[in-house]
Design a protein around this motif. Structure first.
Motif, mmCIF file in Angstrom:
data_model
loop_
_atom_site.group_PDB
_atom_site.id
_atom_site.type_symbol
_atom_site.label_atom_id
_atom_site.label_comp_id
_atom_site.label_asym_id
_atom_site.label_seq_id
_atom_site.Cartn_x
_atom_site.Cartn_y
_atom_site.Cartn_z
ATOM 1 N N MET A 102 50.719 43.672 7.537
ATOM 2 C CA MET A 102 49.288 43.708 7.801
ATOM 3 C C MET A 102 49.075 43.894 9.298
ATOM 4 O O MET A 102 49.645 43.192 10.116
ATOM 5 N N ARG A 103 48.204 44.806 9.585
ATOM 6 C CA ARG A 103 47.897 45.154 10.958
ATOM 7 C C ARG A 103 47.474 43.939 11.787
ATOM 8 O O ARG A 103 47.957 43.707 12.896
ATOM 9 N N HIS A 104 46.547 43.152 11.274
ATOM 10 C CA HIS A 104 46.009 42.070 12.098
ATOM 11 C C HIS A 104 47.030 40.962 12.307
ATOM 12 O O HIS A 104 47.002 40.261 13.307
ATOM 13 N N ILE A 105 47.937 40.835 11.361
ATOM 14 C CA ILE A 105 48.986 39.829 11.503
ATOM 15 C C ILE A 105 49.908 40.216 12.669
ATOM 16 O O ILE A 105 50.287 39.379 13.494
ATOM 17 N N ILE B 215 51.180 24.080 16.344
ATOM 18 C CA ILE B 215 51.434 25.167 15.382
ATOM 19 C C ILE B 215 50.132 25.903 15.101
ATOM 20 O O ILE B 215 49.087 25.288 14.902
ATOM 21 N N ILE B 216 50.241 27.216 15.106
ATOM 22 C CA ILE B 216 49.093 28.069 14.792
ATOM 23 C C ILE B 216 49.342 28.713 13.431
ATOM 24 O O ILE B 216 50.388 29.320 13.225
ATOM 25 N N TYR B 217 48.405 28.566 12.523
ATOM 26 C CA TYR B 217 48.564 29.081 11.164
ATOM 27 C C TYR B 217 47.696 30.305 10.938
ATOM 28 O O TYR B 217 46.591 30.383 11.474
ATOM 29 N N HIS B 218 48.167 31.220 10.103
ATOM 30 C CA HIS B 218 47.402 32.450 9.893
ATOM 31 C C HIS B 218 46.259 32.276 8.913
ATOM 32 O O HIS B 218 45.469 33.193 8.708
ATOM 33 N N THR B 219 46.186 31.099 8.315
ATOM 34 C CA THR B 219 45.169 30.882 7.296
ATOM 35 C C THR B 219 44.828 29.404 7.201
ATOM 36 O O THR B 219 45.697 28.557 7.387
ATOM 37 N N ASP B 220 43.602 29.116 6.863
ATOM 38 C CA ASP B 220 43.208 27.721 6.692
ATOM 39 C C ASP B 220 44.007 27.054 5.581
ATOM 40 O O ASP B 220 44.435 25.906 5.698
ATOM 41 N N LEU B 221 44.249 27.815 4.525
ATOM 42 C CA LEU B 221 44.986 27.293 3.387
ATOM 43 C C LEU B 221 46.383 26.837 3.804
ATOM 44 O O LEU B 221 46.837 25.733 3.460
#
Lengths: 340, 340
Positions: free
Chosen positions: B195-198, B246-252
């Motif tokens: 994914m581009r934004h990732i 830690i930085i997560y790519h999603t709230d989930l």
DNA sequence: GACGGCCGTGAAGCGCCCGACCATCGCCGA
DNA sequence: TCGGCGATGGTCGGGCGCTTCACGGCCGTC
């Protein structure tokens, strides 16, 4: 790029348009040889029926409708809708039938949408959610003769087929489970009392408590919002004779309730047990994990789609039926109540 | 109940069908008086244009398409899709344009869906989600001349207009915030690297850390599942030189990570800070509440819809543009890092 | 009286389906 | 031998509801 039409196929295959139509629709009137030739040309040209032309001719629109009566901010939070949609889709895509979605403000707008869909021939049928008492949608759909399947009921759906969740029995299971754990003072955070299934649950709760000789359960209402859910739980826990177990009408409400309880210094489940209707991932994300009444929502969506197809085709299979019963999933938020 | 047609109106109003058509479509060719009479009759009969007839005539299908490439169980958990839909709808319903939804398995199926929609004249345009590197969907849509708006980019969208989130700048904000709190060892739980934004985020993370002289950040991948998210966090926290943020790519993913951290006996935020991309109610339901990068998703949906209309009508206003930047919402899950 | 606007009508056609019709052939009874 | 008949395999054309192009009266004007 131009879309090929039946006439193009006819030209290439050296037959008339009617012959092509017969061949493509598995109708008698063409020889097997011609049929094969036509099919070959059609697939070579990548022909697909023009949905508008078919619909105009009097056939199906090739789509069903789903009107969602929810404010934007709630649609996201609640997993129910999306799970239902994915269940619907599993059946729809198998028949390459489309799904028309519309978000509406209120019942009036929803009815207007049905009328519009009907008048514009946009859908062959609709799925109706959240049945209410004396629901005006039922009469309108009956008048329009627009095939529909109601998720809810079984009462109040008129002649429309429905698929109803067994809310009373789910509630009974919960009460018996809690009673077995030693709880006597139950409370209920309930939803919109105009919704049929909400009423069914409340009735069952009162009834079963009465039968088992438990005290009259406290009941408060809460919508899906953070504030309202929190407030409801706070009210219950501030009551003089505090309940030892609370049943929530939604996972969302229950999670908020859990936060409030912990905030107020109560230990869950030692001092307070919590149960949620509607299981979802949310219930497993919090600590302790929430005991919940689970439902196979995608499965119900698929079932509803099948029933709707049956209703559209006018054949059998469109009879109202219960969804599979709730499954009680005990988790960390419920435990034995010990008298202090 | 029979749907009234233009011919019915013509009969009642005593004019020809053409005149009715002109009147109903605000075309010149009829007198003001006739126009009013026709409109009166039309509204009396409750006439609505037959969408199929219009589409057949060469006009618009009056609907746009959205293909969702998600397994069923994820669609429910993630609020993003529904929020986007409700944003889209706000614009669509204003123009009484429909939304066609289709859940697809993979990119191939998604492309097949676009071709089918195109061939069947089902939609006037589509919204494309989750742009990938060398995304094959772009070329197909260009070939079909099917108007489309990509949510993602700005690179790799070919000639399609796009609306892109400023992921690099969002990531930069987070790092600077964390650095200001004293964190040096950062980690990243990242998503699908196609994914581009990732990729944009990962690049920004490495780049900014390098510039600020922070150690190379640890990065692990996790999909949306419970198990994968938990596993990713466990791996990070088990590393010899454990990260402090830690930085997560999603709230989930972040919520699951929080549970894991608490389980492992870490105190959040005293020993570990957590930040999530994509704010949602989920972030406020857990304890401590999650610091998040928020986005106005419904707003972006509305913007995308407007751009798509512009693209369909071929007019101006269909130029690629950035979405509004992420807003960092500090909550309880982030705090000052104190060297022990 | 030719001409141009204004209002309005007629008819064609978008792509598909289907009822009506027609040619051919094999078969049978007269 | 030949007409009649049914089955088979195909063509023709109309029409679904709507838009739009070409045209045709009608009036006022130069």
């Amino acid at each position: 790029m131009k879309r090929p039409t039946i006439a193009d196929i006819a030209g290439r295959a050296g037959v008339s348009r009617s012959a092509v139509s017969f061949a493509l629709n598995d109708q008698p009137g063409v020889s097997e040889e011609t049929r094969q030739r036509v099919l070959a040309v059609a697939s070579e040209l990548g022909w697909r029926p023009h949905s508008a032309a078919r619909a105009l001719r009097g056939g199906r629109a090739g789509a069903i409708g789903l009107a969602l009566q929810r404010p934007a901010r709630l649609l996201g939070a609640e997993p129910f809708t999306m799970e239902l949609i994915s269940g619907l889709e599993s059946e729809l895509s198998a028949r390459s039938c489309g799904l028309n979605l519309q978000v509406v403000e209120d019942t009036e707008a929803e009815i207007a949408t049905y009328r519009r869909w009907w008048a514009e021939h946009r859908v062959d049928g609709v799925i109706v959610l959240n049945l209410r008492d004396d629901d005006p949608r039922v009469g309108v759909l009956e008048d329009l003769h627009l095939p529909a399947v109601v998720i809810g009921g079984p009462a109040g759906t008129g002649t429309l087929p429905s698929i109803w969740s067994q809310d009373a029995s789910g509630m009974t299971d919960v009460i018996e489970y809690l009673a077995a754990l030693g709880h006597r003072r139950l409370a209920h955070v309930s939803g919109d009392p105009n919704m049929r299934h909400i009423v069914d649950r409340a009735d069952a709760l009162r009834e079963v408590c009465r039968l088992r000789g438990l005290p009259e359960p406290l009941t408060v209402r809460a919508d899906y919002s953070d504030e309202d859910s929190a407030q409801a739980t706070r009210r219950l826990l501030a009551a003089p004779d505090r309940p030892t177990a609370i049943i929530y009408h939604t996972d969302l409400t229950a999670v908020t309730g859990l936060e409030v309880a912990l905030e107020m210094g109560l230990s869950v489940p030692d001092e307070l047990s919590l149960v949620a209707f509607n299981d979802s991932r949310l219930c497993r994300l919090v600590n302790p994990k929430l005991t919940a009444l689970a439902h196979d929502i995608p499965g119900r969506g698929a079932q509803a789609a099948r029933m709707l197809f049956a209703a559209i085709e006018g054949g059998p299979g469109a009879d109202s039926q219960p969804a599979e019963p709730y499954r009680l999933l005990p988790r960390g938020s419920t435990g034995v109540y010990r008298t202090r």
